[in-house]
Write a protein that holds these residues in place. Structure first.
Motif, PDB file in Angstrom:
ATOM      1  N   ALA A 287      -5.361   3.796   4.695  1.00  0.00           N
ATOM      2  CA  ALA A 287      -5.530   3.049   3.505  1.00  0.00           C
ATOM      3  C   ALA A 287      -5.055   1.714   4.006  1.00  0.00           C
ATOM      4  O   ALA A 287      -5.716   0.531   3.523  1.00  0.00           O
ATOM      5  CB  ALA A 287      -4.255   3.506   2.437  1.00  0.00           C
ATOM      6  N   VAL A 288      -4.207   1.223   4.963  1.00  0.00           N
ATOM      7  CA  VAL A 288      -3.798  -0.023   5.566  1.00  0.00           C
ATOM      8  C   VAL A 288      -4.916  -0.525   5.862  1.00  0.00           C
ATOM      9  O   VAL A 288      -5.203  -1.828   5.787  1.00  0.00           O
ATOM     10  CB  VAL A 288      -2.492   0.088   6.212  1.00  0.00           C
ATOM     11  CG1 VAL A 288      -2.195  -1.320   6.735  1.00  0.00           C
ATOM     12  CG2 VAL A 288      -1.398   0.259   5.167  1.00  0.00           C
TER      13      VAL A 288
ATOM     14  N   VAL B 151       0.865  -1.149   0.073  1.00  0.00           N
ATOM     15  CA  VAL B 151       0.159  -0.079  -0.089  1.00  0.00           C
ATOM     16  C   VAL B 151       0.853   1.183   0.021  1.00  0.00           C
ATOM     17  O   VAL B 151       1.668   1.272   0.899  1.00  0.00           O
ATOM     18  CB  VAL B 151      -0.848   0.102   1.199  1.00  0.00           C
ATOM     19  CG1 VAL B 151      -1.578   1.066   1.377  1.00  0.00           C
ATOM     20  CG2 VAL B 151      -1.815  -1.073   1.457  1.00  0.00           C
TER      21      VAL B 151
ATOM     22  N   TRP C 201       3.478   2.929   6.231  1.00  0.00           N
ATOM     23  CA  TRP C 201       2.290   3.551   6.411  1.00  0.00           C
ATOM     24  C   TRP C 201       2.675   4.624   7.443  1.00  0.00           C
ATOM     25  O   TRP C 201       1.735   5.650   7.772  1.00  0.00           O
ATOM     26  CB  TRP C 201       1.274   2.572   7.008  1.00  0.00           C
ATOM     27  CG  TRP C 201       1.734   1.623   8.127  1.00  0.00           C
ATOM     28  CD1 TRP C 201       2.119   0.443   8.077  1.00  0.00           C
ATOM     29  CD2 TRP C 201       1.511   2.266   9.616  1.00  0.00           C
ATOM     30  NE1 TRP C 201       2.622   0.132   9.448  1.00  0.00           N
ATOM     31  CE2 TRP C 201       2.107   0.988  10.111  1.00  0.00           C
ATOM     32  CE3 TRP C 201       1.311   3.296  10.100  1.00  0.00           C
ATOM     33  CZ2 TRP C 201       2.141   0.990  11.699  1.00  0.00           C
ATOM     34  CZ3 TRP C 201       1.516   3.439  11.677  1.00  0.00           C
ATOM     35  CH2 TRP C 201       1.731   2.213  12.324  1.00  0.00           C
TER      36      TRP C 201
ATOM     37  N   VAL D  47      -6.420   2.569  -2.402  1.00  0.00           N
ATOM     38  CA  VAL D  47      -6.943   1.306  -2.461  1.00  0.00           C
ATOM     39  C   VAL D  47      -8.528   1.168  -2.224  1.00  0.00           C
ATOM     40  O   VAL D  47      -9.187   0.020  -2.413  1.00  0.00           O
ATOM     41  CB  VAL D  47      -6.055   0.648  -1.216  1.00  0.00           C
ATOM     42  CG1 VAL D  47      -4.750   0.359  -1.459  1.00  0.00           C
ATOM     43  CG2 VAL D  47      -6.340   1.622  -0.140  1.00  0.00           C
TER      44      VAL D  47
ATOM     45  N   ALA E 219      -7.648  -1.729   3.648  1.00  0.00           N
ATOM     46  CA  ALA E 219      -6.732  -2.877   3.111  1.00  0.00           C
ATOM     47  C   ALA E 219      -6.937  -4.057   3.867  1.00  0.00           C
ATOM     48  O   ALA E 219      -7.510  -5.073   3.302  1.00  0.00           O
ATOM     49  CB  ALA E 219      -5.744  -2.614   2.266  1.00  0.00           C
TER      50      ALA E 219
ATOM     51  N   SER F  63       3.717  -1.983   3.855  1.00  0.00           N
ATOM     52  CA  SER F  63       3.617  -0.591   3.687  1.00  0.00           C
ATOM     53  C   SER F  63       4.389   0.392   4.619  1.00  0.00           C
ATOM     54  O   SER F  63       4.722  -0.084   5.757  1.00  0.00           O
ATOM     55  CB  SER F  63       2.089  -0.260   3.914  1.00  0.00           C
ATOM     56  OG  SER F  63       1.814   1.164   3.815  1.00  0.00           O
TER      57      SER F  63
END
Length: 377
Positions: free
Chosen positions: A174-175, A95, A161, A146, A178, A159
């Motif tokens: 986003a993580v 990601v 992140w 994503v 996902a 990621s």
């Protein structure tokens, strides 16, 4: 030669291409404004799609610094290699892949398929790196967010992140998305645990303190009233490096982030703190930093952004203390730290109190906002 490139030079294609990017970056800077170019035009027999000057400039500005962060990137590489059995034949999602180095390393460890997602046009750089390392049959680079994609179930999410102050990165949400959408039950996230710390620090003697200028200076600046500029400076966290000798108090954990269970609603929180003084000095900053670790590799030390460790791309987040705060050994600085997560910013409230033989502050409230270029991608 960059130390990271030197220590990684082991003959494989991935490490060689990192060096090539660095060389091409130099060429681009010398020819800014020229027609669009490929990242590396001297690869014999390769069909390199053109990359615009704007995309290349974005890569240099935001992603080259990530690649040059030896502490972080070598830590990721070591964690992936330590979990070679986990990555073998796995479906991996990266990601916010940037230049997709993590995807390249995952593919080298035998991943069956790697999906590298990057919202910006820098994904064009990632595609060229994948092609140049002959891993396009394993790695698919997709441009997009994503939240807007339809992806298969994956075994592993990797990621970078983390952002400035740990939390200032859109990749964090986003993580989480996902993970809830595509990570199989029992799947792994790299990294999976992070801790956010707070401490207090003073101003180094040889460093100018722009915050200490009196209000009169700003309200009579060359015949102008710049009071609002002064307030903005006071309320904006600085991203900079603090020397370990500047830290005056013990650290305290503000928050533990477990990416296996973390929810979006938990990204805004409040936490009391109590900092015991270790050295006598005038405190000028609240300092926030973090560390993170990977699953399945207990022998690997956490990667840390502590002032006592080697500097990383994230440095430390410094919150200016706008009151006189002389600390003596054994004194205790108490308060509450609060953060509210906005769409493109973080709002912080730090309420603190302190008393000793020199001062007595019953309750002092300070507010800050982090936005703009503070993000580390």
């Amino acid at each position: 030669m960059n130390n990271w490139v030197h220590c990684l030079r082991s003959g494989n294609a991935v490490n060689y291409r990192i060096k090539s990017i660095t060389m091409s970056s130099r060429v681009f800077k010398e020819n800014a404004g020229a027609a669009p170019i490929g990242i590396e035009d001297n690869v014999a027999g390769e069909d390199c799609p053109m990359i615009s000057a704007e995309t290349y400039a974005e890569f240099l500005q935001r992603h080259e610094v990530v690649m040059r962060d030896e502490v972080t990137m070598l830590g990721f590489k070591a964690a992936i290699e330590a979990n070679a059995d986990l990555f073998r034949n796995a479906i991996v999602l990266e990601v916010g892949c940037g230049s997709a180095l993590l995807s390249l390393w995952a593919a080298q460890q035998g991943a069956a398929r790697v999906i590298a997602v990057e919202p910006s046009a820098v994904c064009q750089v990632a595609r060229q790196l994948v092609r140049q390392n002959q891993l396009e049959h394993i790695i698919e680079v997709i441009q997009g967010n994503v939240e807007q994609l339809q992806l298969p179930t994956v075994d592993i999410i990797i990621s970078k992140w983390m952002g400035a102050c740990l939390m200032y990165s859109s990749a964090l949400e986003a993580v989480i998305y996902a993970r809830d959408k595509w990570l199989k039950p029992g799947g792994s996230i790299f990294p999976h645990i992070a801790n956010l710390y707070i401490a207090a620090a003073n101003q180094p003697r040889d460093s100018p303190d722009i915050f200490s200028s009196p209000l009169h200076y700003w309200t009579h600046y060359c015949g102008l009233n710049l009071r609002q500029a002064w307030r903005i400076i006071q309320q904006t966290p600085a991203i900079s490096c603090v020397d370990a000798a500047q830290v005056l108090t013990q650290r305290q954990v503000l928050r533990r982030f477990d990416m296996r269970t973390l929810k979006r609603c938990e990204l805004s929180f409040a936490m009391p703190f109590k900092l015991r003084t270790l050295r006598q000095a005038i405190a000028k900053w609240f300092v926030l930093y973090f560390d993170f670790r990977f699953p399945g590799a207990p022998h690997l030390k956490p990667i840390t952004t502590s002032p006592s460790a080697a500097s990383t791309q994230w440095k430390q987040a410094l919150f200016h203390i706008d009151a006189h705060l002389p600390l003596c050994v054994g004194d205790v600085l108490t308060g509450q730290f609060r953060v509210e997560r906005g769409l493109r910013h973080l709002d912080f409230d730090i309420d603190w109190s302190f008393h000793n033989e020199l001062v007595n502050v019953k309750l002092h409230k300070q507010i800050y906002r982090m936005q703009g270029e503070a993000e580390a991608v």
